[in-house]
Every structure is written in structure tokens, then in C-alpha cells.
Design an enzyme around this catalytic site. Structure first.
Site, mmCIF file in Angstrom:
data_model
loop_
_atom_site.group_PDB
_atom_site.id
_atom_site.type_symbol
_atom_site.label_atom_id
_atom_site.label_comp_id
_atom_site.label_asym_id
_atom_site.label_seq_id
_atom_site.Cartn_x
_atom_site.Cartn_y
_atom_site.Cartn_z
ATOM 1 C CD GLU A 43 22.613 -34.338 -17.688
ATOM 2 O OE1 GLU A 43 23.578 -34.275 -18.457
ATOM 3 O OE2 GLU A 43 22.719 -34.296 -16.444
ATOM 4 C CB CYS A 62 24.738 -31.671 -15.971
ATOM 5 S SG CYS A 62 25.376 -32.874 -14.772
ATOM 6 C CE LYS A 106 26.978 -31.032 -19.893
ATOM 7 N NZ LYS A 106 27.044 -32.277 -19.084
#
Length: 521
Positions: free
Chosen positions: A258, A373, A318
Site C-alpha cells: 500500500e 491494510c 479499498k
């Protein structure tokens, strides 16, 4: 209450010490036992709430210290306090269920699952960090994640903790033999989990996970965005050069973390050229973590799949941006408390669906699911792409904003549990570490350090068989939460019924009205 409060605080400290960092996993059992023991026999529900909040604060304040490293104590303490409130409601449940003074092992454990469910979903999508299950990454109990997922591991941990509290109660009453029964049952659960099968067989795939590092830790990690991009591109070319010279294995696919390109490569030709040159040098598909300047004026946290020729093949956005980190809900309201909200200049837009990349490799197409994440902490965001056919999980993350704290190892522990829960290898790759290649049984084959430049190149196992946890999905969590709710309903009705005769008997005594009025005043 003073002694109960001290016990509740000690319980919370045990829960903290069980989390990755200290990683003394048996203390999670002790922490659960401490709260169960402290709340047994509490008559007033507000006392149960207070005891739960004390446990929560003692657990979350040190565990989440990383959240305030570069933004000050207010966000850290506010986050810790908000999570402690949920443990406060757990304290109410335990006080209600254990009003007669006896520890309720199964109902108490189910209440832990219900509390973590609530904490993982509310508000703003929840914050499922530091769950009981995530403290067990190095424990034999983690193997049970393949049966009922993270909620199942939490339940087993809480059952064992409750059993220890029940044993302590019986020993306090000098019922030595009776106290051995729950201890034996707890020991049996641990022993059963040790040989629990976690298959690791499957087709091998050679991957390269690129940890390019950043110029410096902190909130300004992306101030030199081009340097971060160049770090990852340069290390990718080095891996390709080493493979060509026979100094290392030749990867089938390359993974970047990321924020490895915070310069939008779809709108910046220079960034696009750097990525294209690195991908072509590797000669294999490459997944790049990038921030895209869309939809304007917002931005998107994405994983981009490039083919061996540098052409963009697919993308994942995301789905769960982190509130107060990637977007600010009710910005004008929270600005009244702190101007730190304006550190987030542009809100990240949430993606709408999970994505399974169909990565073309020399040995065939590899269905791979990116989970960006903090998304790895959310059960459904990991489970759904595996149900959709993913054979490999990719967890690209960026830990630069948390410095040399325990946040990175806490997140890695979650990835280890997810590997077992889904029966999938996990490529956990960070810009700064800790990165790791994780087998389907949760063991790590390679791991990097913090704030180092490193490339993890090794085989991972591809599996197609789904675990029982993946098949049953949320059913165990829902069933246990309903069980807890029914238990609390019965306990509440019993509590109300027991108070009616008590009030009636007081009314029947001469002068009882005056005494009751005095008591109320």
C-alpha cells in the site's frame, strides 16, 4: 468495589500483555478470568459497567498507543475510551448473568463474542483491533480458526478464561475436587487444538514481496513520494537482475505494498513510466499499491494489477477506509475538539465490492484477493473473496505512520490467523515492515524488520479447498450472539421478578413506606 476494581484493571493489563508485542498469549485467558471473577455477584448493573470500562481502559490504552505517536494523545485516548465502553457493556452483561455470584462460563464466553461483534461493526463500520482471537497467533488455540473463524477462537479463549474463574470460585469455597473439573475441561480444549489439522499442501507459486522502505517514519512519510516509488521500483529491478544472474529465485509475480505509489500513475506520466519500466524488467505480473486522484475531489486507495508488459489489467479499491485516518466523518463537528482532522486533506472514497485478481503466470492463472491494510481485521472482507475463489491472499499495508510501535506486529498476527481461518497463504507486505510470507497453517517462511529495505522471495502454497470457517461464514458469530442475548433476557426477567417480592415485603412492614422514601433520598 475497590477490590473488584483492582481486579478489573489487572484483567485489562493481562489482555494487553497477551497482544502481539508483549505476546504472552496465556494472559488472555487470565484476563478473561479476572473480569468474570470481578463481575460475579455484582448487584448493580452500573457497577458491572464500571468494572468493564476499567478493564477496557487498562487493555486498550497501552495496546493502541501507536494511534497517537504522531498526532498526540487525544486521538489515542479517545479511541481507547470508545473501545473501553464496549467492554463496559460486556461488564453489564456479565453482572446480569452472574448476579447470583456464580461464573457463567458459556454465556459469558458468548457475551465476549457479541461484544466483539458490536465493536467490529459500530460506529463507522467498527474497529475490530485487539480482539481476543488476535492475541492467539502464537497459541495452539489459533488452529481452531479454521473451524469457526476469529469469533470461534474468541469464544474458546473466553470459555477457558471463564472456566479458570469458576475453578477459582470453587477453590475459594474449599471445593477442591469440583475446582479441578473446569481446569481439566480448559486443558482439554488446549490439548485438542494442538494437533488440529491445518493442511498446507498445494501448488507452489514463487512470489516476490517488495519492501522498498521510506525516507523517514512519521506522518510525512509521503512527503518524498517519488523517493518511495523509486525505492520499490529499484528493488524490483534488483530482484529481476539477481534472478537473471542466478543469484536468486525467479518470481512468478511481484507484489508492492500500500502507498508504494502515492503519485497517481494513471494521471502522472513520470510515475507511470517508473512503474512500467520496473514491471517490464521483472517480466511478470505486478500488483502496485497506489493512491488515485478519483473520484474528484476525493481519492482512492487502490491495488493495481499490471501485466508483464506494463499494461493495467485490473484494480481493487479499498472498501473500508479508516475513519479519522483516511476520511473524517462529521469533519466540522470533530474540528471543534482537535485541528488534527485537517491532516486528512482529501477523504478516501470506499470501494463497493471485493475483487479477485486473475493473475496470469507462467504456470497458469492465479486467483488472488487484495485486502488492503486494516481491512484484514474485518472478517467479511477477508472471507468474501475466498468464497469467490481466491487461492492467495495479498495484504498490502503501510505502517510508516506508526513508527517503531507494536502496530505492525499486531497486524501481522491478524494475517497469521487469517491464513489458518481461510486455508490460504498470505503475502503480508508493508512499505516499511513488518512484512512476511505466511503459509496456510499460519507459519512464517520469511519475515522482514521495521524500516529496512528488503525483498521476500519464496514459494507460497496455492489451495482451492475451503475451510469450514469459510463455508459457515457468520453463522457461529450470530448464533453465539443470539445465545448471549437470550441468556441476558432470561437473567433480566429473573432479576425483575426477584425484586417484586422484595418490594412487596418491605411495603407490608410497618413504617416501610417512610424507610423506603428515606432510602431513595
Amino acid at each position: 468495589m475497590p477490590l473488584r476494581s483492582l481486579l478489573a484493571i489487572a484483567a485489562g493489563l493481562c489482555l494487553w500483555l497477551a497482544q502481539p508485542g508483549p505476546q504472552i498469549w496465556p494472559l488472555a485467558l487470565v484476563g478473561v478470568a479476572g473480569l468474570a471473577y470481578a463481575t460475579a455477584g455484582v448487584d448493580r448493573l452500573r457497577d458491572g459497567f464500571l468494572l468493564g470500562v476499567l478493564t477496557g481502559l487498562a487493555a486498550f490504552v497501552p495496546t493502541l498507543k501507536w494511534s497517537g505517536i504522531y498526532v498526540g494523545p487525544m486521538p489515542w485516548l479517545a479511541l481507547s475510551a470508545s473501545q473501553a465502553v464496549y467492554v463496559g457493556f460486556l461488564g453489564i452483561a456479565l453482572a446480569l448473568l452472574q448476579r447470583d455470584g456464580r461464573v457463567r462460563v458459556l454465556l459469558g464466553a458468548a457475551s465476549w463474542v457479541a461484544m466483539e461483534w458490536a465493536r467490529s461493526t459500530t460506529p463507522f463500520g467498527g474497529f475490530p483491533w485487539a480482539r481476543l482471537a488476535f492475541s492467539q497467533a502464537e497459541s495452539p488455540l489459533v488452529h481452531l480458526a479454521s473451524v469457526a473463524g476469529a469469533p470461534g477462537v474468541t469464544f474458546v479463549v473466553a470459555v477457558i478464561g471463564g472456566a479458570l474463574a469458576l475453578a477459582a470460585q470453587r477453590w475459594q469455597a474449599r471445593r477442591w475436587g469440583a475446582g479441578l473439573v473446569p481446569v481439566a475441561a480448559a486443558g482439554a480444549l488446549v490439548l485438542v487444538s494442538i494437533p488440529w489439522p491445518t493442511p498446507t499442501d498445494g501448488k507452489p507459486l514463487t512470489v516476490a514481496a517488495i519492501q522498498g522502505n521510506v525516507p523517514a517514519p512519521g506522518l510525512d512519510f509521503n512527503a518524498e513520494r517519488r523517493a518511495v516509488l523509486d525505492n520499490h521500483a529499484g528493488l524490483t529491478r534488483q530482484v529481476a537482475s539477481d534472478a537473471a544472474a542466478g543469484r536468486g529465485p525467479s518470481p512468478d509475480v511481484v507484489f508492492w505494498p500500500e502507498n508504494s505509489s502515492d503519485i497517481d500513475p494513471l494521471r502522472n506520466p513520470d510515475a507511470q513510466q517508473v512503474i512500467t519500466d520496473a514491471v517490464r524488467a521483472a517480466g511478470v505480473p505486478t500488483v502496485v499499491g497506489a493512491v488515485l486522484q478519483e473520484p474528484a475531489p476525493n481519492v482512492s486507495n487502490t491495488s493495481l494489477l499490471y501485466g508483464p508488459d506494463g499494461q493495467l489489467l485490473d484494480r481493487y479499491v479499498k472498501q473500508h477506509p479508516v475513519p479519522f485516518a483516511e476520511y473524517i466523518p462529521y469533519r466540522s463537528f470533530f474540528r471543534m475538539f482537535t485541528d488534527k482532522v485537517d491532516l486528512v486533506r482529501n477523504d478516501f472514497t470506499a470501494g463497493t465490492e471485493s475483487t479477485v485478481f486473475q493473475i496470469p503466470t507462467r504456470s497458469g492463472t492465479v486467483p488472488t484477493a487484495p485486502v488492503i491494510c486494516f481491512e484484514v481485521a474485518y472478517d467479511s472482507l477477508v472471507r468474501q473473496p475466498v468464497q469467490d475463489g481466491a487461492q492467495l491472499l495479498l495484504v498490502p499495508t503501510n505502517n510508516a505512520t506508526f513508527g517503531y510501535s507494536d502496530e505492525s506486529v499486531q497486524q501481522l498476527a491478524i494475517s497469521k490467523l487469517r491464513a489458518i481461518e481461510t486455508g490460504r497463504s498470505v503475502v503480508h507486505i508493508s512499505t516499511v515492515g513488518v512484512s512476511a510470507l505466511i503459509r496456510p497453517d499460519g507459519t512464517v517462511t520469511q519475515q522482514s524488520g521495521l524500516f529496512t529495505r528488503d525483498a521476500l522471495v519464496d514459494d507460497v502454497t496455492l489451495r482451492t479447498e475451503q475451510t469450514l470457517a469459510t463455508k459457515v461464514g457468520r453463522i457461529p458469530e450470530v448464533a453465539l450472539s443470539v445465545f448471549a442475548a437470550l441468556g441476558m433476557l432470561v437473567a433480566w426477567r429473573s432479576r425483575r421478578a426477584s425484586r417484586v417480592p422484595s418490594r412487596a415485603s418491605r411495603s407490608a412492614r410497618p413504617g416501610s413506606d417512610e424507610k423506603e422514601a428515606d432510602d431513595r433520598s
